[in-house]
Design a protein around this motif. Sequence first.
Motif, PDB file in Angstrom:
ATOM      1  N   CYS A   1      -9.233 -12.662   4.537  1.00 31.93           N
ATOM      2  CA  CYS A   1      -8.415 -12.970   3.367  1.00 31.93           C
ATOM      3  C   CYS A   1      -9.308 -13.180   2.145  1.00 31.93           C
ATOM      4  N   GLY A   2      -8.934 -12.550   1.034  1.00 29.83           N
ATOM      5  CA  GLY A   2      -9.617 -12.793  -0.227  1.00 29.83           C
ATOM      6  C   GLY A   2      -9.023 -14.001  -0.929  1.00 29.83           C
ATOM      7  N   LEU A   3      -9.872 -14.755  -1.612  1.00 28.04           N
ATOM      8  CA  LEU A   3      -9.452 -15.976  -2.285  1.00 28.04           C
ATOM      9  C   LEU A   3     -10.044 -15.992  -3.690  1.00 28.04           C
ATOM     10  N   ILE A   4      -9.184 -16.142  -4.696  1.00 29.01           N
ATOM     11  CA  ILE A   4      -9.637 -16.248  -6.082  1.00 29.01           C
ATOM     12  C   ILE A   4      -9.844 -17.728  -6.381  1.00 29.01           C
ATOM     13  N   ALA A   5     -11.078 -18.169  -6.338  1.00 25.99           N
ATOM     14  CA  ALA A   5     -11.400 -19.594  -6.459  1.00 25.99           C
ATOM     15  C   ALA A   5     -11.722 -19.955  -7.903  1.00 25.99           C
ATOM     16  N   ASP A   6     -10.724 -19.770  -8.779  1.00 27.89           N
ATOM     17  CA  ASP A   6     -10.931 -20.130 -10.179  1.00 27.89           C
ATOM     18  C   ASP A   6     -10.216 -21.411 -10.577  1.00 27.89           C
TER      19      ASP A   6
ATOM     20  N   LEU B   1      -7.332  -1.075   5.190  1.00 24.10           N
ATOM     21  CA  LEU B   1      -6.053  -1.468   4.607  1.00 24.10           C
ATOM     22  C   LEU B   1      -5.960  -2.985   4.488  1.00 24.10           C
ATOM     23  N   SER B   2      -5.298  -3.417   3.401  1.00 26.48           N
ATOM     24  CA  SER B   2      -5.112  -4.836   3.137  1.00 26.48           C
ATOM     25  C   SER B   2      -3.697  -5.070   2.632  1.00 26.48           C
ATOM     26  N   VAL B   3      -3.098  -6.168   3.051  1.00 26.25           N
ATOM     27  CA  VAL B   3      -1.749  -6.530   2.644  1.00 26.25           C
ATOM     28  C   VAL B   3      -1.804  -7.235   1.289  1.00 26.25           C
ATOM     29  N   GLY B   4      -0.969  -6.810   0.355  1.00 27.70           N
ATOM     30  CA  GLY B   4      -0.930  -7.481  -0.939  1.00 27.70           C
ATOM     31  C   GLY B   4       0.218  -6.990  -1.791  1.00 27.70           C
ATOM     32  N   HIS B   5       0.554  -7.770  -2.828  1.00 24.76           N
ATOM     33  CA  HIS B   5       1.673  -7.449  -3.719  1.00 24.76           C
ATOM     34  C   HIS B   5       2.896  -7.078  -2.872  1.00 24.76           C
ATOM     35  N   THR B   6       3.319  -8.033  -2.070  1.00 25.98           N
ATOM     36  CA  THR B   6       4.264  -7.751  -1.004  1.00 25.98           C
ATOM     37  C   THR B   6       5.356  -8.803  -0.915  1.00 25.98           C
ATOM     38  N   MET B   7       6.529  -8.383  -0.438  1.00 29.53           N
ATOM     39  CA  MET B   7       7.632  -9.265  -0.083  1.00 29.53           C
ATOM     40  C   MET B   7       7.891  -9.227   1.415  1.00 29.53           C
ATOM     41  N   ALA B   8       6.955  -8.710   2.182  1.00 31.36           N
ATOM     42  CA  ALA B   8       7.166  -8.520   3.616  1.00 31.36           C
ATOM     43  C   ALA B   8       7.419  -9.844   4.328  1.00 31.36           C
TER      44      ALA B   8
ATOM     45  N   ASP C   1      -1.227  -5.905  13.898  1.00 26.06           N
ATOM     46  CA  ASP C   1      -1.270  -5.308  15.231  1.00 26.06           C
ATOM     47  C   ASP C   1      -1.709  -3.846  15.164  1.00 26.06           C
ATOM     48  N   LEU C   2      -1.299  -3.153  14.103  1.00 23.49           N
ATOM     49  CA  LEU C   2      -1.671  -1.750  13.935  1.00 23.49           C
ATOM     50  C   LEU C   2      -3.139  -1.584  13.560  1.00 23.49           C
ATOM     51  N   GLY C   3      -3.737  -2.644  12.970  1.00 30.10           N
ATOM     52  CA  GLY C   3      -5.142  -2.567  12.577  1.00 30.10           C
ATOM     53  C   GLY C   3      -5.411  -2.848  11.124  1.00 30.10           C
ATOM     54  N   VAL C   4      -4.402  -3.257  10.353  1.00 31.08           N
ATOM     55  CA  VAL C   4      -4.637  -3.656   8.959  1.00 31.08           C
ATOM     56  C   VAL C   4      -5.582  -4.853   8.967  1.00 31.08           C
ATOM     57  N   ARG C   5      -6.643  -4.798   8.155  1.00 32.03           N
ATOM     58  CA  ARG C   5      -7.765  -5.741   8.291  1.00 32.03           C
ATOM     59  C   ARG C   5      -7.760  -6.886   7.297  1.00 32.03           C
ATOM     60  N   GLY C   6      -7.028  -6.756   6.180  1.00 30.76           N
ATOM     61  CA  GLY C   6      -7.202  -7.728   5.125  1.00 30.76           C
ATOM     62  C   GLY C   6      -5.915  -8.231   4.515  1.00 30.76           C
ATOM     63  N   VAL C   7      -6.067  -9.303   3.711  1.00 29.44           N
ATOM     64  CA  VAL C   7      -5.005  -9.833   2.861  1.00 29.44           C
ATOM     65  C   VAL C   7      -5.613 -10.001   1.472  1.00 29.44           C
ATOM     66  N   THR C   8      -5.035  -9.325   0.506  1.00 25.75           N
ATOM     67  CA  THR C   8      -5.574  -9.323  -0.851  1.00 25.75           C
ATOM     68  C   THR C   8      -5.113 -10.563  -1.614  1.00 25.75           C
TER      69      THR C   8
END
Length: 386
Positions: free
Chosen positions: A247-252, A195-202, A212-219
């Motif tokens: 964390c993923g990074l769009i390096a454009d 699981l990865s966090v993304g497209h979010t207002m959290a 803490d639950l185990g989510v591994r990424g940030v999109t």
Amino acid sequence: MRQLLTGARIFTGETILDGRSLLVGDGRILDIVAPGRTLPDIDRTVALEAGDLLAPGFIDIQVNGGGGVLFNERPTLEATLAIAAAHRRFGTTGLLPTIITDTPECHRAAAEAAVAAVAQPGSGVLGIHFEGPFISPQRVGAHDPRFVRAPDGADLDFIGGLPGRMPGGRVLLTLAPECVEDAALSRLMAAGVILSVGHTMASAERVVEAFDLGVRGVTHLYNAMPGIANRQPGPAGAALADGRPWCGLIADGHHVHPLMMRAALAARPRGRMMLVTDAMPPTGTDADRFELNGRTIYRRDGRLVLADGTLAGADLDMATAVRNAGTLIGLPLEESLRMASLYPAEFLGMAGERGRIAPGWRADLVLLRPDLTVKGTWVEGEWRAS
């Protein structure tokens, strides 16, 4: 067949070696060979240019399309193979074809295509990335808001059942943690879904709860989420302050300002930032536009945009991202290469198989010219020129 690759420098994933050769066979790296050592039973010696660099093949976890193909428009086995072939020209030897928010029927067809592609030797397809549809309606970006929704029991059964049908493959799901209950997050992760966090207002607090639950990424860090403020750090602030996720990074140079990329790298532990392309169908073509859910996406000055200027994926390939990591961020070559290979492999739980050049690891390699353009690749020991 046992092949000896000689002449080029070798980046092992840790350091660059001169004067060594690489022995590969049966799709694996057999040895890194010191000068003067005699090896029996070599079927073929391949002389490489002295100025070139052998490196672990690139791994891209977020690829919407390439070679004129959009996965959402053609969620088929043939499309996944075409996308992988298009990106292989730019050094990517393993990728996750990415299906963005769409109908349940589209997602299920994409899943079947990925299951078939993972089972095909040498495909370069490592699984599937669902980017949505369980995202925030306030942060859809180029996603079609008609298809954004919360998961139900059938969704959890479907996505949770995929890892068991995809031996050796990976299932990645980008979601907004404020839109999905903890029980659903835990159920998916227990089934083997990354699981990865993304497209979010959290809020930052909710994002940390997800970690803490185990989510591994940030999109695609910073994109499709609120900006960082002193009293409301948001998802990006949580990602910078917490050392656990990748964390993923769009390096454009368009999605994220170079200073913000440098800030992220300065804040985060080494090994927790990955290069991603978020690539769309124009990669590997000269097309100037394409269609996405009935909307035209335009290719303009290195950007992919809707008519209103909203970014819609990236006009980027992984070799260019590696070069940009040096020119825009100022990273050493070794770290740029790790962000394109070793770190995504570790994120996917494929360390020990991919992302390094070492005995026993897969012979998935990229051959780079001195200017870091791609001369060719090996996937499971099979060469293909770019």
